[in-house]
Motif scaffolding. Sequence first.
Motif, mmCIF file in Angstrom:
data_model
loop_
_atom_site.group_PDB
_atom_site.id
_atom_site.type_symbol
_atom_site.label_atom_id
_atom_site.label_comp_id
_atom_site.label_asym_id
_atom_site.label_seq_id
_atom_site.Cartn_x
_atom_site.Cartn_y
_atom_site.Cartn_z
ATOM 1 N N UNK A 29 10.598 21.638 -38.391
ATOM 2 C CA UNK A 29 11.223 20.331 -38.195
ATOM 3 C C UNK A 29 12.727 20.527 -38.303
ATOM 4 N N UNK A 30 13.464 19.985 -37.355
ATOM 5 C CA UNK A 30 14.916 20.155 -37.338
ATOM 6 C C UNK A 30 15.625 18.915 -37.884
ATOM 7 N N UNK A 31 16.798 19.140 -38.396
ATOM 8 C CA UNK A 31 17.584 18.055 -38.996
ATOM 9 C C UNK A 31 17.784 16.922 -37.981
ATOM 10 N N UNK A 32 17.518 15.690 -38.429
ATOM 11 C CA UNK A 32 17.736 14.523 -37.589
ATOM 12 C C UNK A 32 16.572 14.143 -36.703
ATOM 13 N N UNK A 33 15.490 14.927 -36.701
ATOM 14 C CA UNK A 33 14.331 14.595 -35.882
ATOM 15 C C UNK A 33 13.525 13.457 -36.510
ATOM 16 N N UNK A 34 12.808 12.746 -35.648
ATOM 17 C CA UNK A 34 11.770 11.808 -36.086
ATOM 18 C C UNK A 34 10.454 12.385 -35.592
ATOM 19 N N UNK A 35 9.646 12.859 -36.530
ATOM 20 C CA UNK A 35 8.367 13.483 -36.186
ATOM 21 C C UNK A 35 7.236 12.613 -36.725
ATOM 22 N N UNK A 36 6.349 12.192 -35.842
ATOM 23 C CA UNK A 36 5.192 11.388 -36.239
ATOM 24 C C UNK A 36 3.943 12.255 -36.236
ATOM 25 N N UNK A 179 9.984 -2.876 -41.549
ATOM 26 C CA UNK A 179 9.972 -1.493 -42.044
ATOM 27 C C UNK A 179 10.313 -0.524 -40.923
ATOM 28 N N UNK A 180 9.761 -0.746 -39.720
ATOM 29 C CA UNK A 180 10.076 0.131 -38.586
ATOM 30 C C UNK A 180 11.543 0.023 -38.200
ATOM 31 N N UNK A 181 12.099 -1.170 -38.314
ATOM 32 C CA UNK A 181 13.527 -1.335 -38.015
ATOM 33 C C UNK A 181 14.379 -0.551 -39.010
ATOM 34 N N UNK A 182 13.971 -0.549 -40.278
ATOM 35 C CA UNK A 182 14.682 0.235 -41.290
ATOM 36 C C UNK A 182 14.576 1.721 -40.976
ATOM 37 N N UNK A 183 13.382 2.177 -40.599
ATOM 38 C CA UNK A 183 13.190 3.578 -40.241
ATOM 39 C C UNK A 183 14.076 3.962 -39.067
ATOM 40 N N UNK A 184 14.151 3.087 -38.070
ATOM 41 C CA UNK A 184 14.969 3.361 -36.880
ATOM 42 C C UNK A 184 16.443 3.441 -37.236
ATOM 43 N N UNK A 185 16.894 2.548 -38.118
ATOM 44 C CA UNK A 185 18.295 2.562 -38.525
ATOM 45 C C UNK A 185 18.627 3.834 -39.298
ATOM 46 N N UNK A 186 17.732 4.253 -40.188
ATOM 47 C CA UNK A 186 17.954 5.494 -40.932
ATOM 48 C C UNK A 186 18.011 6.691 -39.990
ATOM 49 N N UNK A 187 17.113 6.702 -39.008
ATOM 50 C CA UNK A 187 17.104 7.787 -38.020
ATOM 51 C C UNK A 187 18.401 7.797 -37.228
ATOM 52 N N UNK A 188 18.866 6.608 -36.841
ATOM 53 C CA UNK A 188 20.115 6.502 -36.084
ATOM 54 C C UNK A 188 21.291 7.055 -36.895
ATOM 55 N N UNK A 189 21.220 6.944 -38.215
ATOM 56 C CA UNK A 189 22.297 7.445 -39.076
ATOM 57 C C UNK A 189 22.169 8.935 -39.367
ATOM 58 N N UNK A 190 21.133 9.573 -38.797
ATOM 59 C CA UNK A 190 21.008 11.019 -38.930
ATOM 60 C C UNK A 190 19.972 11.509 -39.908
ATOM 61 N N UNK A 191 19.225 10.599 -40.529
ATOM 62 C CA UNK A 191 18.197 11.011 -41.481
ATOM 63 C C UNK A 191 17.000 11.600 -40.741
ATOM 64 N N UNK A 192 16.425 12.638 -41.287
ATOM 65 C CA UNK A 192 15.196 13.211 -40.745
ATOM 66 C C UNK A 192 14.030 12.352 -41.205
ATOM 67 N N UNK A 193 13.245 11.859 -40.241
ATOM 68 C CA UNK A 193 12.139 10.957 -40.538
ATOM 69 C C UNK A 193 10.807 11.651 -40.251
#
Length: 267
Positions: A29-36, A179-193
Amino acid sequence: MEIVISMKDVWLRYDSRQDWALREIDLTVRRGEWVTFLGTNGSGKSTLVRLMNGLVRPTSGEVAVCGKTLCDSRNLLDIRQAVGMVFQNADNQIVGVTVQEDTAFGLHNIGVALEQAECRCRAVLQLLGLSEKKDHPPHLLSGGEKQKLAIAGILVMEPKIIIFDESASMLDPQSAKQIYEIMSELHHKGCTIIQITHEVEEIVTADRLVVMREGMIRFDGTPLEAAGRLAVFTDSGLLPPFSVRMHDIAAQRGLHWLNASEMEWAD
């Protein structure tokens, strides 16, 4: 891009008399990815993510998080600070008497100065819309607000990776959407999800989809790549998303349809 999670030929079972919970896992998993991670109950997806913050350790193979290997117990504290986990039931994570106290609990445990802890808590509670309830007892919160509080307790620790383990499955549709909107915002800020789910309609927001069955990775690619392959879902005991099913029916009847890269996911 930097690799933040690496697994090489990982096998895991909880008891020598039991079958393998995980088999032949190779994953990065790479930094900043969103992996489901998608799979039915018992597919191994929750066990896999618990490896990522050291809640379980592999029977064999190598797991490294942010460059630190799981096999060295001296690394566990650093790994758990780098990887935050939001569980399905928020009540299992809430320990404070008030919203403010609960949010600050982890910071106090690692010795963060009071002023700095208050500053972090203030920013996170404002981000999640809980500022006005900072003095409320957690048991008076709604289900969605409790889940936000669980997320707040993770965010103040400033982890590099956040795991959401079926975090919206017990919520009403409106709270789940928040909750999904929060996840999307965190991802947009560069957090790995890292997201864990068994709901196929939740995969559209991910950069990558990993489908699991019987402790093995059966697919690793983009959601759009999966959309063109019905067997990705059916072979793992999953009902494909509505749009994928319609695409397959149209193809069987010889009807013209957009290709997978042009399709829009249906709710």
